[in-house]
Scaffold this motif. Structure first.
Motif, PDB file in Angstrom:
ATOM      1  N   ARG A  59       0.829  -1.206   0.000  1.00  0.00           N
ATOM      2  CA  ARG A  59       0.000   0.000   0.000  1.00  0.00           C
ATOM      3  C   ARG A  59       0.872   1.268   0.000  1.00  0.00           C
ATOM      4  O   ARG A  59       0.476   2.300  -0.546  1.00  0.00           O
ATOM      5  N   CYS A 149      -3.191   6.233   2.635  1.00  0.00           N
ATOM      6  CA  CYS A 149      -3.930   5.616   1.531  1.00  0.00           C
ATOM      7  C   CYS A 149      -5.389   6.055   1.472  1.00  0.00           C
ATOM      8  O   CYS A 149      -5.960   6.167   0.386  1.00  0.00           O
ATOM      9  N   CYS A 154      -5.630   4.799  -2.685  1.00  0.00           N
ATOM     10  CA  CYS A 154      -4.735   3.684  -3.025  1.00  0.00           C
ATOM     11  C   CYS A 154      -5.483   2.499  -3.621  1.00  0.00           C
ATOM     12  O   CYS A 154      -4.952   1.799  -4.490  1.00  0.00           O
TER      13      CYS A 154
END
Length: 273
Positions: A59, A149, A154
């Protein structure tokens, strides 16, 4: 007396035998995912010296990709220098140095830039970094990019065809708040006109999509793409490394070798509609 000494010797040997077996088994472990230098085909399993890091490498990689493709071309256009206090700054990426030492040699071949070991897949190289080069993590004041994220979308970066999911208003509000705090900290509007423009751009590019009421899509202002133009027998062939930018295509650089490669980026700074 001599017989008694012999008996004691055999007893001692029998007691040590299980320990000798353990040593023998341990020394025969293989290195999974590593290519043998001689043949390049034998799979061996690397002995594990795992150091737990509470940060997702995958991530973090997606967050870095979102920053590099959807933000940095516009920052470079403004010739703006990110402060190291900004969490989007490259120095604040825990895995930055390791990721820069990945060499993608071929389709099924990855190489460690530190020790030159070769692997069949990127996931094995990631494990190798965790086991063998943990001391080279960028831990000097760095933060985990994966923590951003939620703000940087993401999931969309990692999955080009995301599954439709029911919108969670609380999560959307939380991600929007994180996104807006990044805009304020990285591009203080009072600092300069460039910072003010980039702040507004960041809000439109990343933050406006954090809503359950049908707002704009993420990355609505475009991204960096590469167009590769090749000539063969008098005909031109064009291929692209990414989605076409929204508008305002600008030549960034030329790379002329056997073919002609034209690197183009979207530089749409309009903040309205």
């Amino acid at each position: 007396m001599r017989c008694r000494l012999k008996s004691l010797t055999w007893v001692s040997f029998l007691l040590l035998l299980p320990l000798l077996s353990v040593v023998t088994v341990s020394s025969s472990n293989s290195h999974e995912g590593v290519q043998e230098p001689e043949t390049g085909r034998t799979l061996k399993q690397e002995q594990t010296h795992f150091h737990e890091v509470h940060c997702s490498r995958e991530r973090s990689r997606a967050a870095r990709k979102a920053i590099e493709e959807y933000l940095m071309p516009f920052v470079e256009k403004e010739r703006y220098k990110l402060s190291t206090k900004c969490r989007l700054h490259p120095d604040n990426d825990l895995f930055r140095d390791q990721e820069q030492h990945k060499i993608h040699v071929d389709f099924n071949e990855w190489q460690c830039g530190y020790c030159k070991k070769r692997f069949y897949a990127e996931k094995y190289l990631d494990k190798h970094f965790d086991n063998r080069h943990y001391n080279l993590l960028n831990t000097n004041g760095s933060k985990c990019l994966a923590d951003l994220c939620g703000a940087l979308h993401c999931d969309l970066v990692m999955d080009s065809q995301p599954r439709k999911a029911k919108c969670n208003p609380a999560a959307a509000m939380r991600n929007r708040h994180l996104c807006e705090s990044l805009a304020d900290n990285c591009f203080p509007a009072s600092e300069s006109p460039s910072a003010g423009r980039l702040r507004e751009f960041f809000l439109r590019q990343f933050c406006d999509a954090h809503t359950c009421s049908g707002g704009p899509k993420p990355f609505s202002k475009g991204k960096r793409v590469m167009l590769i133009i090749t000539w063969e027998n008098g005909s031109a062939f064009i291929s692209s490394s990414g989605l076409a930018p929204e508008k305002n295509w600008t030549v960034e650089s030329w790379d002329i070798q056997n073919n002609i490669c034209l690197l183009i980026q979207s530089l749409d700074f309009s903040t309205t509609g």
